[in-house]
Design an enzyme around this catalytic site. Structure first.
Site, PDB file in Angstrom:
ATOM      1  N   GLU A 184     -62.170 -13.021  44.657  1.00 55.56           N
ATOM      2  CA  GLU A 184     -61.065 -12.463  45.437  1.00 55.56           C
ATOM      3  C   GLU A 184     -61.699 -11.764  46.631  1.00 55.56           C
ATOM      4  O   GLU A 184     -62.121 -10.611  46.560  1.00 55.56           O
ATOM      5  CB  GLU A 184     -60.231 -11.470  44.617  1.00 55.56           C
ATOM      6  CG  GLU A 184     -59.030 -10.960  45.409  1.00 55.56           C
ATOM      7  CD  GLU A 184     -58.237  -9.919  44.653  1.00 55.56           C
ATOM      8  OE1 GLU A 184     -57.083 -10.183  44.321  1.00 55.56           O
ATOM      9  OE2 GLU A 184     -58.778  -8.835  44.381  1.00 55.56           O
TER      10      GLU A 184
ATOM     11  N   ARG B 266     -66.719  -6.872  50.373  1.00 58.57           N
ATOM     12  CA  ARG B 266     -65.613  -7.746  49.985  1.00 58.57           C
ATOM     13  C   ARG B 266     -65.723  -9.158  50.563  1.00 58.57           C
ATOM     14  O   ARG B 266     -64.769  -9.932  50.531  1.00 58.57           O
ATOM     15  CB  ARG B 266     -64.255  -7.137  50.337  1.00 58.57           C
ATOM     16  CG  ARG B 266     -63.287  -7.225  49.177  1.00 58.57           C
ATOM     17  CD  ARG B 266     -62.017  -6.421  49.384  1.00 58.57           C
ATOM     18  NE  ARG B 266     -61.259  -6.362  48.141  1.00 58.57           N
ATOM     19  CZ  ARG B 266     -60.198  -5.589  47.918  1.00 58.57           C
ATOM     20  NH1 ARG B 266     -59.752  -4.805  48.861  1.00 58.57           N
ATOM     21  NH2 ARG B 266     -59.576  -5.598  46.769  1.00 58.57           N
TER      22      ARG B 266
ATOM     23  N   ASP C 159     -63.971  -6.376  38.798  1.00 56.83           N
ATOM     24  CA  ASP C 159     -64.028  -6.845  40.188  1.00 56.83           C
ATOM     25  C   ASP C 159     -65.195  -6.107  40.843  1.00 56.83           C
ATOM     26  O   ASP C 159     -65.177  -4.878  40.953  1.00 56.83           O
ATOM     27  CB  ASP C 159     -62.710  -6.548  40.910  1.00 56.83           C
ATOM     28  CG  ASP C 159     -62.733  -7.023  42.364  1.00 56.83           C
ATOM     29  OD1 ASP C 159     -63.725  -6.747  43.075  1.00 56.83           O
ATOM     30  OD2 ASP C 159     -61.757  -7.665  42.793  1.00 56.83           O
ATOM     31  N   THR C 160     -66.200  -6.856  41.263  1.00 54.16           N
ATOM     32  CA  THR C 160     -67.441  -6.202  41.710  1.00 54.16           C
ATOM     33  C   THR C 160     -67.293  -5.454  43.029  1.00 54.16           C
ATOM     34  O   THR C 160     -68.096  -4.575  43.322  1.00 54.16           O
ATOM     35  CB  THR C 160     -68.594  -7.212  41.809  1.00 54.16           C
ATOM     36  OG1 THR C 160     -68.194  -8.288  42.669  1.00 54.16           O
ATOM     37  CG2 THR C 160     -68.962  -7.754  40.432  1.00 54.16           C
ATOM     38  N   PHE C 161     -66.264  -5.762  43.820  1.00 48.94           N
ATOM     39  CA  PHE C 161     -66.055  -4.955  45.036  1.00 48.94           C
ATOM     40  C   PHE C 161     -65.597  -3.551  44.649  1.00 48.94           C
ATOM     41  O   PHE C 161     -66.172  -2.554  45.087  1.00 48.94           O
ATOM     42  CB  PHE C 161     -65.037  -5.592  45.992  1.00 48.94           C
ATOM     43  CG  PHE C 161     -64.651  -4.654  47.111  1.00 48.94           C
ATOM     44  CD1 PHE C 161     -65.550  -4.370  48.130  1.00 48.94           C
ATOM     45  CD2 PHE C 161     -63.420  -4.011  47.118  1.00 48.94           C
ATOM     46  CE1 PHE C 161     -65.219  -3.465  49.145  1.00 48.94           C
ATOM     47  CE2 PHE C 161     -63.080  -3.110  48.128  1.00 48.94           C
ATOM     48  CZ  PHE C 161     -63.980  -2.843  49.141  1.00 48.94           C
ATOM     49  N   HIS C 162     -64.564  -3.479  43.823  1.00 51.14           N
ATOM     50  CA  HIS C 162     -64.095  -2.161  43.384  1.00 51.14           C
ATOM     51  C   HIS C 162     -65.215  -1.419  42.654  1.00 51.14           C
ATOM     52  O   HIS C 162     -65.399  -0.222  42.829  1.00 51.14           O
ATOM     53  CB  HIS C 162     -62.879  -2.304  42.468  1.00 51.14           C
ATOM     54  CG  HIS C 162     -61.693  -2.920  43.145  1.00 51.14           C
ATOM     55  ND1 HIS C 162     -61.121  -2.374  44.262  1.00 51.14           N
ATOM     56  CD2 HIS C 162     -60.968  -4.034  42.872  1.00 51.14           C
ATOM     57  CE1 HIS C 162     -60.090  -3.119  44.646  1.00 51.14           C
ATOM     58  NE2 HIS C 162     -59.982  -4.139  43.816  1.00 51.14           N
TER      59      HIS C 162
ATOM     60  N   HIS D 148     -63.766 -10.957  38.879  1.00 51.29           N
ATOM     61  CA  HIS D 148     -63.735 -11.234  40.321  1.00 51.29           C
ATOM     62  C   HIS D 148     -65.094 -10.861  40.899  1.00 51.29           C
ATOM     63  O   HIS D 148     -65.507  -9.706  40.793  1.00 51.29           O
ATOM     64  CB  HIS D 148     -62.673 -10.371  41.015  1.00 51.29           C
ATOM     65  CG  HIS D 148     -61.297 -10.953  40.969  1.00 51.29           C
ATOM     66  ND1 HIS D 148     -60.194 -10.262  41.417  1.00 51.29           N
ATOM     67  CD2 HIS D 148     -60.846 -12.165  40.567  1.00 51.29           C
ATOM     68  CE1 HIS D 148     -59.115 -11.025  41.279  1.00 51.29           C
ATOM     69  NE2 HIS D 148     -59.485 -12.173  40.752  1.00 51.29           N
TER      70      HIS D 148
ATOM     71  N   GLU E 113     -57.053   2.351  46.615  1.00 53.53           N
ATOM     72  CA  GLU E 113     -55.944   1.466  46.274  1.00 53.53           C
ATOM     73  C   GLU E 113     -55.125   1.977  45.093  1.00 53.53           C
ATOM     74  O   GLU E 113     -53.989   1.566  44.903  1.00 53.53           O
ATOM     75  CB  GLU E 113     -56.479   0.049  46.009  1.00 53.53           C
ATOM     76  CG  GLU E 113     -57.222  -0.504  47.226  1.00 53.53           C
ATOM     77  CD  GLU E 113     -57.576  -1.976  47.104  1.00 53.53           C
ATOM     78  OE1 GLU E 113     -56.883  -2.704  46.387  1.00 53.53           O
ATOM     79  OE2 GLU E 113     -58.569  -2.382  47.728  1.00 53.53           O
TER      80      GLU E 113
ATOM     81  N   GLU F 168     -56.914  -4.558  35.607  1.00 54.09           N
ATOM     82  CA  GLU F 168     -57.887  -4.488  36.703  1.00 54.09           C
ATOM     83  C   GLU F 168     -57.953  -3.100  37.318  1.00 54.09           C
ATOM     84  O   GLU F 168     -56.984  -2.619  37.893  1.00 54.09           O
ATOM     85  CB  GLU F 168     -57.524  -5.490  37.803  1.00 54.09           C
ATOM     86  CG  GLU F 168     -58.561  -5.463  38.926  1.00 54.09           C
ATOM     87  CD  GLU F 168     -58.286  -6.418  40.083  1.00 54.09           C
ATOM     88  OE1 GLU F 168     -57.126  -6.807  40.260  1.00 54.09           O
ATOM     89  OE2 GLU F 168     -59.239  -6.755  40.797  1.00 54.09           O
TER      90      GLU F 168
END
Lengths: 279, 308
Positions: free
Chosen positions: A237, A208, A176-179, A202, A149, A143
């Site tokens: 998430e 988020r 993960d679509t937020f990242h 995610h 982060e 991921e």
């Protein structure tokens, strides 16, 4: 038709059985669990899953300064691999398909040694983890995290290059679509490029929150996930708008992440599936 | 690619376009005269000078270079741990206030309409606070900024407060939170600096946020969602420019990014890879993008269409 799961991380200190009941109530087939096997009773969780007619989908690994795959301290690197193997055992015991992998402590934003050396440590660790996971029928999902982060793997293309280098069948890329909203120019296009290497997803909105509560356009993203023939889990998430999310969660300051977002997330994606003619 | 300059100039743009010195040199000092000529040659109207180390940057230098290059100068602050206007320690707040007042002096000297930046706190504080602690911090921020605002008002300078995303501050992440802080401050010469990079992370709708702020938008910085060249990512630019038009924004629009090669900056903004082929390309293409978007009716045919 996607298989849906929701990450219990955001439920904070609530008893796990309460979270499992909620996730099942809103129509999810799976439950995504936090990788802290030492703090949880796997038998009790297995019973709660069974009672509610859902399964364990995936285990989210939490990397910290004490368990960091690319620490300059060999004991810490070893602790991280042992931790990961513990999560794989936990997954195997609960019947989960996926264990996540990110090769730095969360929120560590600068390298300790040369990046090439850290990358090499990460590749070696990932091979060890993936071989161990293969014996347990578990897939490792690499991921990428956004720049605040981690510094090592921020983008999907970097994760894909990493997975290609590890070169084992049961390791793949996680989106993960937020990242991705921070790091990628075109989220759907990146998913298409990863193609069959995509092993975990995610969905979270640009802020988020649950999909629909930010400004990410999920239509092309869901279409891309379907188009690459993705057969894995679609998970959520979702995390509070804070640098220090753990405190917010432990303080119980995020009630919207309980019933409201648990219901809204799956509803949003299912509506898109229908709209796009995927179901 | 040749852009027909006279054509672009036929309809006056409502916004002066600028480039941040963060794209060029950090810290920016009196020895960076070459930057003025460079920014002017690219075709920008404004050089936004970030005051990282006041000891290395003089008003006389900025005045001289502004006059020689014909560029307008904007003043922007950088807020490290020793410039914390909402610190619980009064002495620490005082150093922050003194720093912003120094920036106001520079702004007055060079004719910058504002001092801009996340001046309510030291950048990088992302702590979990109790509601009482949070409220105290907000009050201290408001008191400190009010004092600077009065100082700035006497000098014809405004303050433009910038919300930062959750990973850079715990105090003001959204436009709505910034507007709350503005009402606590209670001064007309304090408004907002909005930055598309932070807005992409924090705002539910960038257009709605801009409309909510309305005439309190004093300053604008543009950056792509990954801090790369505006127009190359997924910031909803159509919505963004439509909202600026809707609020009749007439201030500066400044292209901002950071040099991943400067370790202190890379660490401060967590930028670990190049986000454009080069910073020169980012500066050139960023301007071209703004010119296209702000004067669509005079864009010569054959220019590359930009992603939205």
């Amino acid at each position: 038709m996607f298989r849906y799961t929701y990450n219990t991380l955001v439920y904070g200190h609530e008893p796990i059985a309460t979270g499992i009941e909620r996730i099942a109530r809103f129509g999810y087939q799976g439950v995504e669990l936090v990788g802290e096997p030492a703090d949880n009773d796997a038998d009790q969780i297995a019973a709660a899953l069974k009672d509610n007619g859902v399964v364990a989908s995936s285990i989210i690994s939490i990397f910290t300064p004490e368990r960091d795959i690319v620490s300059s301290t060999p004991e810490i690197r070893r602790a991280a691999i042992d931790y990961l193997k513990g999560n794989i055992d936990y997954a195997a015991k609960l019947g989960a398909d996926v264990v996540t992998f990110t090769p730095t402590a969360c929120m560590k934003i600068s390298p300790e040694v040369e990046l090439a050396q850290e990358w090499e440590w990460a590749v070696v660790a990932a091979r060890e983890a993936a071989r161990y996971a293969a014996d347990h029928d578990v897939t490792i999902a690499v991921e990428p995290w956004n720049r605040y982060e981690t510094y090592l793997i921020n983008r999907i293309s970097q994760a894909a290059a990493f997975v290609d280098e590890v070169e084992l069948p049961n390791i793949g890329v996680m989106a993960d679509t937020f990242h991705m909203s921070v790091e990628e120019r075109d989220i759907a296009e990146e998913i298409r490029r990863v193609g069959s290497r995509l092993v975990h997803v995610h969905l979270a909105d640009s802020n988020r929150a649950a999909p629909g509560f930010g400004h990410t356009d999920f239509k092309p993203i869901v279409q891309a996930i379907a188009d690459v023939g993705y057969q894995g889990w679609v998970s959520y998430e979702l995390l509070p708008a804070a640098g220090d999310v753990w405190s917010v969660l432990s303080g119980g300051d995020a009630p919207e992440f309980l019933d409201p977002y648990t219901e809204a997330a799956i509803t949003h994606t299912r509506n898109l599936e229908r709209e796009l003619g995927l179901v | 690619m040749a852009v027909s300059a006279p054509q672009v100039e036929t309809i006056p743009r409502r916004n002066a376009l600028g480039l941040s010195t963060f794209v060029l040199a950090s810290p920016f000092t009196d020895s960076d005269a070459i930057a003025f000529e460079y920014v002017r040659t690219l075709g920008y109207d404004v050089i936004e000078v970030c005051v990282e180390d006041p000891a290395l940057l003089s008003a006389a230098f900025l005045q001289e270079q502004a006059a020689a290059s014909g560029l307008a100068v904007g003043i922007c602050g950088a807020f490290g741990p020793d410039r914390d206007l909402s610190h619980e320690d009064e002495f620490r707040r005082r150093s922050g206030i003194d720093y912003v007042k120094h920036c106001v002096d520079l702004a007055e000297a060079v004719g910058s309409p504002h001092v801009a930046g996340p001046m309510y706190s030291a950048t990088g504080k992302t702590r979990m606070l109790t509601p009482t602690q949070r409220s105290d911090q907000r009050q201290w921020a408001a008191e400190s900024i009010r004092e600077v605002a009065d100082y700035a008002g006497e000098r014809g300078v405004a303050l433009a407060i910038e919300p930062l995303n959750r990973f850079e501050t715990d105090l003001v992440n959204t436009t709505e939170q910034a507007l709350e802080l503005l009402s606590l401050i209670g001064r007309d010469n304090v408004g907002l600096l909005i930055d598309t990079f932070h807005m992409n992370i924090e705002e539910k709708s960038i257009g709605d946020a801009i409309q909510l702020a309305g005439d309190r938008v004093f300053h604008v910085q543009v950056s792509e969602n990954d801090r790369g060249t505006p127009g190359t990512g997924h910031v909803p630019w159509n919505e963004f420019f439509a909202a600026l038009t809707a609020i009749d924004y007439r201030g500066q629009i400044v292209v901002e990014s950071f040099l991943p090669t400067v370790v202190e900056i890379a660490r401060a903004v967590s930028l670990w890879r190049p986000v454009a082929p080069s910073m020169e390309v980012l500066a050139e293409d960023g301007l071209l993008f703004l010119q296209q978007r702000l004067s669509p009716e005079v864009v010569p045919s054959g220019l590359p269409t930009t992603a939205t």
